[in-house]
Design an enzyme around this catalytic site. Structure first.
Site, PDB file in Angstrom:
ATOM      1  N   HIS A  72      41.382  43.539  45.487  1.00 12.02           N
ATOM      2  CA  HIS A  72      41.094  42.691  44.726  1.00 12.02           C
ATOM      3  C   HIS A  72      42.242  41.662  43.953  1.00 12.02           C
ATOM      4  O   HIS A  72      43.017  42.221  43.429  1.00 12.02           O
ATOM      5  CB  HIS A  72      40.222  43.006  43.540  1.00 12.02           C
ATOM      6  CG  HIS A  72      39.322  42.069  42.796  1.00 12.02           C
ATOM      7  ND1 HIS A  72      38.096  41.524  43.250  1.00 12.02           N
ATOM      8  CD2 HIS A  72      39.672  41.327  41.674  1.00 12.02           C
ATOM      9  CE1 HIS A  72      37.611  40.540  42.398  1.00 12.02           C
ATOM     10  NE2 HIS A  72      38.744  40.372  41.566  1.00 12.02           N
ATOM     11  N   ASP A  82      42.499  37.637  42.528  1.00 11.19           N
ATOM     12  CA  ASP A  82      41.755  36.334  42.052  1.00 11.19           C
ATOM     13  C   ASP A  82      42.569  35.049  42.248  1.00 11.19           C
ATOM     14  O   ASP A  82      42.412  33.881  41.563  1.00 11.19           O
ATOM     15  CB  ASP A  82      41.105  36.394  40.700  1.00 11.19           C
ATOM     16  CG  ASP A  82      39.929  37.178  40.417  1.00 11.19           C
ATOM     17  OD1 ASP A  82      39.300  36.829  40.930  1.00 11.19           O
ATOM     18  OD2 ASP A  82      40.166  38.242  39.788  1.00 11.19           O
ATOM     19  N   GLU A  97      32.645  37.626  44.221  1.00 11.46           N
ATOM     20  CA  GLU A  97      32.507  38.465  43.018  1.00 11.46           C
ATOM     21  C   GLU A  97      31.619  37.987  41.907  1.00 11.46           C
ATOM     22  O   GLU A  97      31.538  36.926  41.176  1.00 11.46           O
ATOM     23  CB  GLU A  97      34.067  38.389  41.975  1.00 11.46           C
ATOM     24  CG  GLU A  97      34.197  38.957  40.583  1.00 11.46           C
ATOM     25  CD  GLU A  97      35.394  39.207  40.277  1.00 11.46           C
ATOM     26  OE1 GLU A  97      35.777  40.253  39.513  1.00 11.46           O
ATOM     27  OE2 GLU A  97      36.286  38.256  40.422  1.00 11.46           O
ATOM     28  N   HIS A 130      32.384  46.193  37.762  1.00  4.68           N
ATOM     29  CA  HIS A 130      31.589  45.397  37.022  1.00  4.68           C
ATOM     30  C   HIS A 130      30.234  45.676  36.470  1.00  4.68           C
ATOM     31  O   HIS A 130      29.328  45.298  35.758  1.00  4.68           O
ATOM     32  CB  HIS A 130      31.520  43.899  37.087  1.00  4.68           C
ATOM     33  CG  HIS A 130      32.932  43.060  37.036  1.00  4.68           C
ATOM     34  ND1 HIS A 130      33.415  42.890  35.445  1.00  4.68           N
ATOM     35  CD2 HIS A 130      33.793  42.687  37.930  1.00  4.68           C
ATOM     36  CE1 HIS A 130      34.439  42.092  35.812  1.00  4.68           C
ATOM     37  NE2 HIS A 130      34.928  42.116  37.006  1.00  4.68           N
ATOM     38  N   HIS A 183      38.024  47.262  41.763  1.00  5.68           N
ATOM     39  CA  HIS A 183      38.904  47.018  40.701  1.00  5.68           C
ATOM     40  C   HIS A 183      38.431  47.776  39.435  1.00  5.68           C
ATOM     41  O   HIS A 183      38.221  47.084  38.684  1.00  5.68           O
ATOM     42  CB  HIS A 183      39.655  45.774  40.664  1.00  5.68           C
ATOM     43  CG  HIS A 183      38.406  44.622  40.326  1.00  5.68           C
ATOM     44  ND1 HIS A 183      37.335  44.621  40.966  1.00  5.68           N
ATOM     45  CD2 HIS A 183      38.412  43.978  39.349  1.00  5.68           C
ATOM     46  CE1 HIS A 183      36.697  43.458  40.499  1.00  5.68           C
ATOM     47  NE2 HIS A 183      37.348  42.993  39.381  1.00  5.68           N
ATOM     48  N   ASP A 198      43.800  43.398  40.979  1.00  4.03           N
ATOM     49  CA  ASP A 198      43.441  42.364  40.020  1.00  4.03           C
ATOM     50  C   ASP A 198      44.296  41.371  39.540  1.00  4.03           C
ATOM     51  O   ASP A 198      44.019  40.842  38.492  1.00  4.03           O
ATOM     52  CB  ASP A 198      42.582  43.150  38.705  1.00  4.03           C
ATOM     53  CG  ASP A 198      41.463  42.397  38.218  1.00  4.03           C
ATOM     54  OD1 ASP A 198      41.161  41.231  38.735  1.00  4.03           O
ATOM     55  OD2 ASP A 198      41.051  42.525  37.082  1.00  4.03           O
TER      56      ASP A 198
END
Length: 437
Positions: A54, A56, A156, A229, A250, A319
């Site tokens: 993961h 971003d 995501e 999540h 993650h 992350d």
């Protein structure tokens, strides 16, 4: 004849010289040992370079540059923790890049925003020769042979498909190979671990029937189900329903840091039974439950998870770019060798670390594709979510055109009903008055 003081001084000198030599030799041994350990790490990570679950970076490209790749050089980017140069130093050979959409876009323009983020990942992974976009386990392996950094695309947050299986299928067609069922908000069909957004709340915290259809369609497509999540109930339901292994892309250990985003031991055991994978998150809040952490504390998560379910269930999902603070010594993607060094010092074997670095993820990806191949005779699902479950006034349900040539949704029709009834009542009243006259 020398004095007693002179004899004492000479005696001290006699003993201090060998002692000094020993200290120097000891220091040299430490230096040599340190170099040997780092050489061992570099050799290991050269043979088994990291697949990171993961990152971003796409979010930060939107935040700082509005997705204008022409304004930057991805080899060296300021204000972020990820660029090509640092990925190479960190022995990152494959990176799952997230197409992240904020929860505020749910029921609005989440699909468009997700497409824009997928577009920027596709662009950076096709416009730079150091990258290569991959959509299969075999392509990922081929990228290693070509000394390329493989790019995998994940979505995501399940709100990005707007509760639509056709939208999910279109994401797959343009290269998405993983999706997390939720982000920090519930969807109409799955529950988040977060209570940040007060939306789509219900008594059952698992998966609805439509949520199960989402998991089934991801299995049929060959898309990895990501449970980071998700609430524990939703994660458990997805684990039970999925025919293929799933991942936490993650997340870390709840026993070491009792953050809602981490995974409890009982769920780790269910994950092991499904032959799934938890890819340890490096965000300080998930590592130490506060803004400060260190590499040793990160290694505690690895040790605990290995003790619970074995090294074959562990990966790494840093992350980076999605979190605000990282442990001291792990500030950016170039520092991964320091984490592997710490695990080696804790007596992790090279075989275990090879699993953690890449072999576990490859196994999961290949098994997801194997399930896809077994389901090849299944037709695309035509399950649709009900209007009552979505409760979105902006969701248009197509109907035949009205006399003005536009389409109306149930909500807009409902808004017109009082006016229509008033008009009918007025007409009836006038008719009755005319009949009286």
């Amino acid at each position: 004849m020398p004095s007693g003081e002179t004899v004492t001084s000479a005696s001290s000198s006699f003993w201090m010289k060998p002692l000094g030599r020993l200290m120097v030799l000891s220091s040299l041994c430490c230096v040599i040992s340190g170099y040997a350990e780092r050489d061992r790490v570099n050799d290991l990570m050269s043979r088994y370079p990291l697949i990171d679950g993961h990152n971003d970076l796409a979010l930060q490209l939107r935040r700082f540059h509005n997705n204008r790749l022409s304004q930057i050089d991805l080899h060296n980017i300021s204000k972020v923790s990820t660029d090509i140069n640092r990925l190479q130093v960190g022995h990152v050979q494959a990176q799952m890049f997230a197409a992240y959409v904020i929860c505020g876009a749910q029921d609005k323009d989440a699909v468009r925003l997700a497409l824009e983020q997928i577009d920027v990942v596709r662009r950076m992974c096709t416009e730079y020769q150091d990258f290569v976009l991959v959509t299969s386990a075999q392509e990922l392996k081929n990228a290693k042979m070509r000394h390329k950094i493989a790019c995998l695309i994940s979505v995501e947050g399940g709100h990005a498909i707007d509760s639509s299986l056709p939208a999910l299928r279109m994401f797959y067609q343009i290269g998405v190979r993983s999706m997390s069922l939720t982000h920090t908000c519930n969807t109409p069909w799955a529950e988040s671990s977060s209570k940040l957004h007060n939306v789509y709340q219900r008594q059952n915290n698992g998966l609805t029937n439509f949520g199960k259809a989402v998991v089934e369609e991801m299995n049929r497509l060959g898309m990895i189900v990501d449970l980071s999540h998700s609430s524990w109930d939703t994660a458990s339901a997805a684990l039970n329903h999925s025919k293929a292994p799933v991942i936490f892309s993650h997340s870390s250990s709840f026993s070491i840091c009792n953050h809602e985003r981490n995974v409890p031991d009982w769920l780790l055991h269910d994950l092991k039974k499904k032959r799934g994978l938890i890819m340890v998150n490096l965000h300080s809040q998930f590592i130490s439950c506060r803004d400060e952490a260190n590499i040793s504390r990160v290694a505690d998560h690895f040790d605990h998870i290995k003790k619970m379910v074995g090294a074959e269930s562990i990966g790494i999902g840093g992350d980076y770019e999605g979190a605000v603070s990282f442990p001291q010594g792990l500030e950016d993607v170039s520092k991964y060798p320091d984490l592997i060094l710490e695990l080696l010092r804790r007596n992790w074997t090279e075989n275990e670390l090879a699993d953690v670095l890449r072999k576990n993820f490859l196994r999961v990806f290949e098994e997801v594709e194997r399930v896809r191949d077994q389901l090849v005779v299944n037709r695309p699902s035509e399950v649709q979510i009900s209007v009552e479950e979505v409760r979105n006034p902006c969701r248009l349900v197509l109907r035949p055109p009205n006399p003005r040539g536009s389409f109306e949704s149930p909500s807009s029709t409902a808004q017109h009903e009082p006016k229509a009834l008033l008009i009918i009542a007025t007409v009836l009243l006038l008719s009755s008055l005319l009949m009286i006259e």
